[in-house]
Write a protein that holds these residues in place. Structure first.
Motif, PDB file in Angstrom:
ATOM      1  N   THR A 193     -32.062  -8.923  50.187  1.00  0.00           N
ATOM      2  CA  THR A 193     -30.966  -7.959  50.274  1.00  0.00           C
ATOM      3  C   THR A 193     -30.721  -7.415  48.879  1.00  0.00           C
ATOM      4  O   THR A 193     -30.341  -8.153  47.973  1.00  0.00           O
ATOM      5  CB  THR A 193     -29.684  -8.612  50.826  1.00  0.00           C
ATOM      6  OG1 THR A 193     -29.987  -9.229  52.081  1.00  0.00           O
ATOM      7  CG2 THR A 193     -28.591  -7.580  51.019  1.00  0.00           C
ATOM      8  N   THR A 194     -30.959  -6.111  48.719  1.00  0.00           N
ATOM      9  CA  THR A 194     -30.841  -5.476  47.410  1.00  0.00           C
ATOM     10  C   THR A 194     -29.553  -4.670  47.336  1.00  0.00           C
ATOM     11  O   THR A 194     -29.199  -3.969  48.281  1.00  0.00           O
ATOM     12  CB  THR A 194     -32.055  -4.568  47.138  1.00  0.00           C
ATOM     13  OG1 THR A 194     -33.230  -5.384  47.132  1.00  0.00           O
ATOM     14  CG2 THR A 194     -31.935  -3.856  45.802  1.00  0.00           C
ATOM     15  N   TYR A 195     -28.885  -4.786  46.195  1.00  0.00           N
ATOM     16  CA  TYR A 195     -27.670  -4.035  45.889  1.00  0.00           C
ATOM     17  C   TYR A 195     -27.995  -3.195  44.659  1.00  0.00           C
ATOM     18  O   TYR A 195     -28.464  -3.719  43.659  1.00  0.00           O
ATOM     19  CB  TYR A 195     -26.507  -4.981  45.583  1.00  0.00           C
ATOM     20  CG  TYR A 195     -26.195  -5.925  46.722  1.00  0.00           C
ATOM     21  CD1 TYR A 195     -25.197  -5.607  47.637  1.00  0.00           C
ATOM     22  CD2 TYR A 195     -26.888  -7.116  46.888  1.00  0.00           C
ATOM     23  CE1 TYR A 195     -24.909  -6.467  48.689  1.00  0.00           C
ATOM     24  CE2 TYR A 195     -26.609  -7.968  47.937  1.00  0.00           C
ATOM     25  CZ  TYR A 195     -25.620  -7.631  48.834  1.00  0.00           C
ATOM     26  OH  TYR A 195     -25.344  -8.466  49.888  1.00  0.00           O
ATOM     27  N   SER A 196     -27.752  -1.891  44.745  1.00  0.00           N
ATOM     28  CA  SER A 196     -28.123  -1.017  43.640  1.00  0.00           C
ATOM     29  C   SER A 196     -27.063   0.051  43.392  1.00  0.00           C
ATOM     30  O   SER A 196     -26.539   0.644  44.336  1.00  0.00           O
ATOM     31  CB  SER A 196     -29.469  -0.350  43.932  1.00  0.00           C
ATOM     32  OG  SER A 196     -29.856   0.452  42.844  1.00  0.00           O
ATOM     33  N   LYS A 197     -26.785   0.293  42.123  1.00  0.00           N
ATOM     34  CA  LYS A 197     -25.895   1.387  41.721  1.00  0.00           C
ATOM     35  C   LYS A 197     -26.696   2.648  41.426  1.00  0.00           C
ATOM     36  O   LYS A 197     -26.125   3.705  41.213  1.00  0.00           O
ATOM     37  CB  LYS A 197     -25.100   0.982  40.480  1.00  0.00           C
ATOM     38  CG  LYS A 197     -24.173  -0.203  40.715  1.00  0.00           C
ATOM     39  CD  LYS A 197     -23.503  -0.635  39.436  1.00  0.00           C
ATOM     40  CE  LYS A 197     -22.688  -1.894  39.660  1.00  0.00           C
ATOM     41  NZ  LYS A 197     -22.164  -2.447  38.413  1.00  0.00           N
ATOM     42  N   VAL A 198     -28.026   2.529  41.397  1.00  0.00           N
ATOM     43  CA  VAL A 198     -28.924   3.632  41.079  1.00  0.00           C
ATOM     44  C   VAL A 198     -29.821   3.885  42.282  1.00  0.00           C
ATOM     45  O   VAL A 198     -30.366   2.952  42.870  1.00  0.00           O
ATOM     46  CB  VAL A 198     -29.789   3.286  39.838  1.00  0.00           C
ATOM     47  CG1 VAL A 198     -30.728   4.418  39.507  1.00  0.00           C
ATOM     48  CG2 VAL A 198     -28.913   2.930  38.663  1.00  0.00           C
ATOM     49  N   ASN A 199     -29.985   5.157  42.639  1.00  0.00           N
ATOM     50  CA  ASN A 199     -30.806   5.511  43.777  1.00  0.00           C
ATOM     51  C   ASN A 199     -32.255   5.710  43.348  1.00  0.00           C
ATOM     52  O   ASN A 199     -32.585   6.672  42.677  1.00  0.00           O
ATOM     53  CB  ASN A 199     -30.281   6.781  44.453  1.00  0.00           C
ATOM     54  CG  ASN A 199     -31.005   7.086  45.740  1.00  0.00           C
ATOM     55  OD1 ASN A 199     -31.925   6.389  46.127  1.00  0.00           O
ATOM     56  ND2 ASN A 199     -30.587   8.140  46.399  1.00  0.00           N
ATOM     57  N   TYR A 200     -33.128   4.783  43.769  1.00  0.00           N
ATOM     58  CA  TYR A 200     -34.552   4.883  43.476  1.00  0.00           C
ATOM     59  C   TYR A 200     -35.325   5.513  44.634  1.00  0.00           C
ATOM     60  O   TYR A 200     -36.515   5.739  44.536  1.00  0.00           O
ATOM     61  CB  TYR A 200     -35.146   3.499  43.215  1.00  0.00           C
ATOM     62  CG  TYR A 200     -34.550   2.808  42.014  1.00  0.00           C
ATOM     63  CD1 TYR A 200     -34.875   3.219  40.725  1.00  0.00           C
ATOM     64  CD2 TYR A 200     -33.674   1.741  42.163  1.00  0.00           C
ATOM     65  CE1 TYR A 200     -34.342   2.584  39.617  1.00  0.00           C
ATOM     66  CE2 TYR A 200     -33.135   1.101  41.059  1.00  0.00           C
ATOM     67  CZ  TYR A 200     -33.479   1.521  39.798  1.00  0.00           C
ATOM     68  OH  TYR A 200     -32.942   0.893  38.718  1.00  0.00           O
ATOM     69  N   TYR A 201     -34.661   5.738  45.743  1.00  0.00           N
ATOM     70  CA  TYR A 201     -35.317   6.196  46.959  1.00  0.00           C
ATOM     71  C   TYR A 201     -34.713   7.516  47.416  1.00  0.00           C
ATOM     72  O   TYR A 201     -33.696   7.956  46.917  1.00  0.00           O
ATOM     73  CB  TYR A 201     -35.162   5.151  48.072  1.00  0.00           C
ATOM     74  CG  TYR A 201     -35.824   3.836  47.723  1.00  0.00           C
ATOM     75  CD1 TYR A 201     -37.205   3.694  47.821  1.00  0.00           C
ATOM     76  CD2 TYR A 201     -35.068   2.749  47.286  1.00  0.00           C
ATOM     77  CE1 TYR A 201     -37.823   2.500  47.492  1.00  0.00           C
ATOM     78  CE2 TYR A 201     -35.685   1.542  46.962  1.00  0.00           C
ATOM     79  CZ  TYR A 201     -37.056   1.430  47.067  1.00  0.00           C
ATOM     80  OH  TYR A 201     -37.665   0.256  46.738  1.00  0.00           O
ATOM     81  N   GLU A 202     -35.326   8.144  48.421  1.00  0.00           N
ATOM     82  CA  GLU A 202     -34.743   9.352  48.984  1.00  0.00           C
ATOM     83  C   GLU A 202     -33.395   8.992  49.604  1.00  0.00           C
ATOM     84  O   GLU A 202     -33.153   7.850  49.992  1.00  0.00           O
ATOM     85  CB  GLU A 202     -35.688   9.994  49.986  1.00  0.00           C
ATOM     86  CG  GLU A 202     -36.142   9.075  51.114  1.00  0.00           C
ATOM     87  CD  GLU A 202     -37.223   9.713  51.963  1.00  0.00           C
ATOM     88  OE1 GLU A 202     -36.878  10.168  53.059  1.00  0.00           O
ATOM     89  OE2 GLU A 202     -38.381   9.724  51.540  1.00  0.00           O
ATOM     90  N   ASP A 203     -32.518   9.968  49.694  1.00  0.00           N
ATOM     91  CA  ASP A 203     -31.140   9.715  50.116  1.00  0.00           C
ATOM     92  C   ASP A 203     -31.041   9.024  51.465  1.00  0.00           C
ATOM     93  O   ASP A 203     -30.164   8.185  51.674  1.00  0.00           O
ATOM     94  CB  ASP A 203     -30.334  11.015  50.132  1.00  0.00           C
ATOM     95  CG  ASP A 203     -30.059  11.531  48.722  1.00  0.00           C
ATOM     96  OD1 ASP A 203     -30.108  10.712  47.782  1.00  0.00           O
ATOM     97  OD2 ASP A 203     -29.805  12.732  48.577  1.00  0.00           O
ATOM     98  N   SER A 204     -31.926   9.326  52.406  1.00  0.00           N
ATOM     99  CA  SER A 204     -31.856   8.704  53.731  1.00  0.00           C
ATOM    100  C   SER A 204     -32.157   7.208  53.680  1.00  0.00           C
ATOM    101  O   SER A 204     -31.778   6.468  54.586  1.00  0.00           O
ATOM    102  CB  SER A 204     -32.814   9.397  54.696  1.00  0.00           C
ATOM    103  OG  SER A 204     -34.146   9.257  54.240  1.00  0.00           O
ATOM    104  N   CYS A 205     -32.794   6.732  52.627  1.00  0.00           N
ATOM    105  CA  CYS A 205     -33.117   5.311  52.490  1.00  0.00           C
ATOM    106  C   CYS A 205     -32.108   4.548  51.621  1.00  0.00           C
ATOM    107  O   CYS A 205     -32.044   3.331  51.694  1.00  0.00           O
ATOM    108  CB  CYS A 205     -34.503   5.146  51.867  1.00  0.00           C
ATOM    109  SG  CYS A 205     -35.854   5.709  52.905  1.00  0.00           S
ATOM    110  N   PHE A 206     -31.347   5.256  50.813  1.00  0.00           N
ATOM    111  CA  PHE A 206     -30.481   4.588  49.830  1.00  0.00           C
ATOM    112  C   PHE A 206     -29.400   3.728  50.482  1.00  0.00           C
ATOM    113  O   PHE A 206     -29.032   2.679  49.959  1.00  0.00           O
ATOM    114  CB  PHE A 206     -29.856   5.614  48.887  1.00  0.00           C
ATOM    115  CG  PHE A 206     -29.087   5.005  47.749  1.00  0.00           C
ATOM    116  CD1 PHE A 206     -29.696   4.133  46.861  1.00  0.00           C
ATOM    117  CD2 PHE A 206     -27.756   5.308  47.561  1.00  0.00           C
ATOM    118  CE1 PHE A 206     -28.993   3.574  45.799  1.00  0.00           C
ATOM    119  CE2 PHE A 206     -27.038   4.753  46.500  1.00  0.00           C
ATOM    120  CZ  PHE A 206     -27.665   3.890  45.630  1.00  0.00           C
TER     121      PHE A 206
END
Length: 157
Positions: A60-73
């Motif tokens: 389970t990943t928690y991220s403040k930065v979007n590394y993926y396309e918006d539909s995956c974030f």
């Protein structure tokens, strides 16, 4: 002729069953918290199910930065899954598997990572109810608590 007969009789077929793995690791292990999580840009919590020489991991990943396309974030929280086999050599736990869907069936496309899951951890300490690992990729510590003990019963492959 005698050489061939001796060679044939000396060969034994290995049983087609999974290995026993490490007795200490057998069980469901969960990482309940991450040190300084609020200060990190991203982090991943692990939950392992280790049975015999096999592992299943929920990430389970928690991220403040979007590394993926918006539909995956997904507002900065997402789950990934992997399964495979493991080996312990000295103080190193080596996991060799593949990323899967939530049902642990093969994943070939979609959001996040696909393909091989190859990860190694240094085993910093181990006890009956706690396992402390350090990722060899990023040196982050992973403190796991035993949630359920499992007894290895090797299954046919």
């Amino acid at each position: 002729m005698i050489f061939l007969l001796a060679f044939y009789l000396s060969c034994t077929r290995l049983p087609n069953v999974q290995g026993k793995g490490e007795a200490l690791l057998q069980g469901v292990w969960k990482q309940d918290s991450i040190a300084n999580a609020d200060q990190l840009l991203n982090y991943t919590k692990h939950q392992f199910k280790i049975t015999c020489d096999s592992f299943y991991v929920d990430l389970t990943t928690y991220s403040k930065v979007n590394y993926y396309e918006d539909s995956c974030f997904n507002n900065g929280v997402w789950k990934e899954y992997a399964k495979g086999t493991y080996v312990v050599k000295g103080d190193t736990l080596m996991l060799n598997g593949t990323f899967t869907k939530a049902n642990y069936k093969q994943k070939v496309s979609g959001c996040y990572r696909n393909g091989r899951y190859l990860t190694s951890f240094m085993i910093k300490s181990s006890g009956a109810n706690q396992l402390v690992l350090a990722s060899l990729n990023d040196q982050r510590e992973c403190i796991l608590a035993l949630k359920e003990k499992i007894t290895c019963v090797p299954k046919e492959l």
